[in-house]
Design a protein around this motif. Structure first.
Motif, PDB file in Angstrom:
ATOM      1  N   ASN A  41     -20.569  15.236  17.776  1.00 29.90           N
ATOM      2  CA  ASN A  41     -21.343  16.207  18.540  1.00 29.90           C
ATOM      3  C   ASN A  41     -21.683  17.465  17.756  1.00 29.90           C
ATOM      4  OD1 ASN A  41     -21.501  14.882  21.155  1.00 29.90           O
ATOM      5  ND2 ASN A  41     -19.288  15.206  21.301  1.00 29.90           N
ATOM      6  N   ASP A  42     -21.152  17.594  16.558  1.00 27.93           N
ATOM      7  CA  ASP A  42     -21.338  18.825  15.795  1.00 27.93           C
ATOM      8  C   ASP A  42     -21.811  18.513  14.378  1.00 27.93           C
ATOM      9  OD1 ASP A  42     -20.206  20.739  17.841  1.00 27.93           O
ATOM     10  OD2 ASP A  42     -18.521  19.364  17.585  1.00 27.93           O
ATOM     11  N   SER A  81     -34.315  21.310  11.011  1.00 27.70           N
ATOM     12  CA  SER A  81     -35.025  20.078  11.387  1.00 27.70           C
ATOM     13  C   SER A  81     -34.206  18.847  11.028  1.00 27.70           C
ATOM     14  CB  SER A  81     -36.389  20.016  10.686  1.00 27.70           C
ATOM     15  OG  SER A  81     -37.236  21.046  11.137  1.00 27.70           O
ATOM     16  N   SER A  82     -33.547  18.882   9.882  1.00 29.40           N
ATOM     17  CA  SER A  82     -32.719  17.744   9.458  1.00 29.40           C
ATOM     18  C   SER A  82     -31.525  17.553  10.384  1.00 29.40           C
ATOM     19  CB  SER A  82     -32.241  17.952   8.019  1.00 29.40           C
ATOM     20  OG  SER A  82     -33.326  17.990   7.128  1.00 29.40           O
ATOM     21  N   LEU A  83     -30.866  18.668  10.735  1.00 28.57           N
ATOM     22  CA  LEU A  83     -29.734  18.564  11.654  1.00 28.57           C
ATOM     23  C   LEU A  83     -30.184  18.076  13.020  1.00 28.57           C
ATOM     24  CD1 LEU A  83     -27.689  21.825  10.902  1.00 28.57           C
ATOM     25  CD2 LEU A  83     -27.399  19.548   9.919  1.00 28.57           C
ATOM     26  N   LEU A  84     -31.341  18.567  13.459  1.00 24.94           N
ATOM     27  CA  LEU A  84     -31.856  18.157  14.765  1.00 24.94           C
ATOM     28  C   LEU A  84     -32.192  16.672  14.784  1.00 24.94           C
ATOM     29  CD1 LEU A  84     -32.763  18.906  17.617  1.00 24.94           C
ATOM     30  CD2 LEU A  84     -34.996  19.531  16.658  1.00 24.94           C
ATOM     31  N   ASP A  85     -32.766  16.173  13.708  1.00 25.72           N
ATOM     32  CA  ASP A  85     -33.086  14.741  13.636  1.00 25.72           C
ATOM     33  C   ASP A  85     -31.825  13.899  13.790  1.00 25.72           C
ATOM     34  OD1 ASP A  85     -35.785  15.208  13.324  1.00 25.72           O
ATOM     35  OD2 ASP A  85     -35.774  14.981  11.139  1.00 25.72           O
ATOM     36  N   GLU A  86     -30.736  14.330  13.158  1.00 23.79           N
ATOM     37  CA  GLU A  86     -29.466  13.602  13.289  1.00 23.79           C
ATOM     38  C   GLU A  86     -28.983  13.604  14.736  1.00 23.79           C
ATOM     39  OE1 GLU A  86     -26.265  14.201  10.410  1.00 23.79           O
ATOM     40  OE2 GLU A  86     -27.635  15.487   9.287  1.00 23.79           O
ATOM     41  N   ALA A  89     -31.094  11.409  17.063  1.00 18.34           N
ATOM     42  CA  ALA A  89     -30.802   9.986  16.889  1.00 18.34           C
ATOM     43  C   ALA A  89     -29.587   9.580  17.711  1.00 18.34           C
ATOM     44  CB  ALA A  89     -30.578   9.672  15.405  1.00 18.34           C
ATOM     45  N   VAL A  90     -28.570  10.458  17.765  1.00 18.86           N
ATOM     46  CA  VAL A  90     -27.394  10.204  18.582  1.00 18.86           C
ATOM     47  C   VAL A  90     -27.767  10.221  20.062  1.00 18.86           C
ATOM     48  CG1 VAL A  90     -25.167  11.161  19.305  1.00 18.86           C
ATOM     49  CG2 VAL A  90     -25.749  11.054  16.882  1.00 18.86           C
ATOM     50  N   CYS A  91     -28.621  11.158  20.454  1.00 13.11           N
ATOM     51  CA  CYS A  91     -29.060  11.243  21.853  1.00 13.11           C
ATOM     52  C   CYS A  91     -29.778   9.959  22.271  1.00 13.11           C
ATOM     53  CB  CYS A  91     -30.001  12.434  22.037  1.00 13.11           C
ATOM     54  SG  CYS A  91     -29.187  14.040  21.907  1.00 13.11           S
ATOM     55  N   LYS A  92     -30.606   9.447  21.383  1.00 10.97           N
ATOM     56  CA  LYS A  92     -31.330   8.215  21.686  1.00 10.97           C
ATOM     57  C   LYS A  92     -30.366   7.045  21.848  1.00 10.97           C
ATOM     58  CE  LYS A  92     -35.101   5.260  20.052  1.00 10.97           C
ATOM     59  NZ  LYS A  92     -36.119   5.043  18.992  1.00 10.97           N
ATOM     60  N   ASP A 275     -40.502  13.777  23.084  1.00 13.13           N
ATOM     61  CA  ASP A 275     -40.906  12.672  22.213  1.00 13.13           C
ATOM     62  C   ASP A 275     -40.031  11.471  22.499  1.00 13.13           C
ATOM     63  OD1 ASP A 275     -41.761  10.933  20.297  1.00 13.13           O
ATOM     64  OD2 ASP A 275     -41.376  12.238  18.585  1.00 13.13           O
ATOM     65  N   SER A 276     -40.565  10.466  23.160  1.00 14.17           N
ATOM     66  CA  SER A 276     -39.769   9.274  23.512  1.00 14.17           C
ATOM     67  C   SER A 276     -39.337   8.493  22.285  1.00 14.17           C
ATOM     68  CB  SER A 276     -40.577   8.363  24.442  1.00 14.17           C
ATOM     69  OG  SER A 276     -41.766   7.936  23.801  1.00 14.17           O
ATOM     70  N   LYS A 277     -39.950   8.745  21.144  1.00 14.79           N
ATOM     71  CA  LYS A 277     -39.585   8.036  19.927  1.00 14.79           C
ATOM     72  C   LYS A 277     -38.440   8.720  19.210  1.00 14.79           C
ATOM     73  CE  LYS A 277     -44.323   6.413  19.144  1.00 14.79           C
ATOM     74  NZ  LYS A 277     -45.480   6.405  18.212  1.00 14.79           N
ATOM     75  N   GLY A 278     -38.115   9.956  19.661  1.00 13.77           N
ATOM     76  CA  GLY A 278     -37.088  10.741  18.973  1.00 13.77           C
ATOM     77  C   GLY A 278     -35.684  10.307  19.326  1.00 13.77           C
TER      78      GLY A 278
END
Length: 278
Positions: A41-42, A81-86, A89-92, A275-278
């Motif tokens: 989570n962190d 942006s890089s941290l958010l992408d990670e 991906a976990v949220c998805k 973004d449903s793809k995120g």
């Protein structure tokens, strides 16, 4: 579970960013201090042993909230942006029903970043601090510690009724928050009946009120106001400054808190990730 060193680094970066931007970040310290060891989570980025960026993911049933920060000198380099992408991906993978991005309403930096990602404003939350006022003694309301299985069942049902949790979400959430040793859980009784709940989290000189709820059939009778006054006065007598959060559009709760002496000092904006793809 976060280490003492990690928590120290997060606090240091938070204070630096808040002073630089003249804002207050909402990093949910009650949750940071009681993380599950097996859950990711962190998200951290260090340079030369110095924390330069942090992002926290906070789960509330099937909803997730995200908040983070980057040291001022390291911004506009794609780090957040890089941290958010990670995190996304976990949220998805966890299939959250909703992902909310939290930003202080006064943060121009955060709002500029949010314009670059697919999201839309969802709500605004006021952070409120109690300003001293004389409160009447409340004799017909009892506030007691939550101890029994029946107490827990009542708290779960209140989350379902008042905060739109699904049952399994409410069960899981209540189990998680009980691992935080700095929180106290209380049952509100009126006429020997369980009518509501409230919990208090302590951090240094601050007492934060969370999860305040009264069963619908007991609302509109002044019970909630009298219970809140009792909790406020107890925390004040014990030397704490008292705080709480309230959604701006919840006019009934806002009026209640203002009538008890709370004043808004900070606003937080929430944006739904679209973004449903995120």
């Amino acid at each position: 579970m976060l280490t003492k060193e990690q928590l120290h680094d997060i606090k240091g970066l938070q204070l630096l960013c808040e002073a630089n931007d003249q804002i207050t970040l909402k990093l949910n310290w009650d949750m940071l201090q009681s993380r599950e060891a097996q859950e990711q989570n962190d998200y951290f980025l260090y340079e030369n042993k110095e924390l330069i960026a942090f992002l926290g993911l906070y789960e509330f049933g099937s909803k997730a909230e995200i908040c983070g920060m980057v040291k001022p000198d390291y911004r506009r380099k794609g780090i957040f942006s890089s941290l958010l992408d990670e995190a996304l991906a976990v949220c998805k993978a966890r299939k959250y029903r909703e992902v909310l991005l939290n930003a202080p309403a006064a943060s121009a930096t955060a709002k500029a970043f949010l314009k670059t990602i697919p999201c839309e404003h969802s709500s605004t939350e006021y952070q409120m601090k109690w300003s001293f006022m004389e409160l009447p003694e409340e004799k017909d309301i009892r506030i007691r510690s939550s101890k029994s299985d029946n107490d827990l069942k009542a708290e779960i049902q209140l989350d379902i009724n008042c905060f739109d949790f699904l049952e399994d979400e409410a069960v899981d959430y209540n189990k998680k928050i009980r691992k935080d040793g700095k929180q106290q859980f209380f049952i509100i009784e009126h006429g020997e009946k369980t009518v509501g709940k409230i919990r208090v989290s302590h951090e240094k000189s601050e007492a934060w009120i969370y999860g305040f709820a009264v069963f619908p059939e007991f609302q509109g009778k002044g019970i909630g106001r009298r219970a809140l006054r009792q909790v406020i006065w107890k925390e004040h007598r014990n030397g704490y400054d008292v705080f709480l959060d309230v959604e701006a559009k919840n006019s009934n709760a806002l009026k209640l808190y203002e009538s008890c002496g709370f004043q808004t000092f900070q606003a937080q904006d929430y944006y739904t990730y679209t973004d449903s793809k995120g």
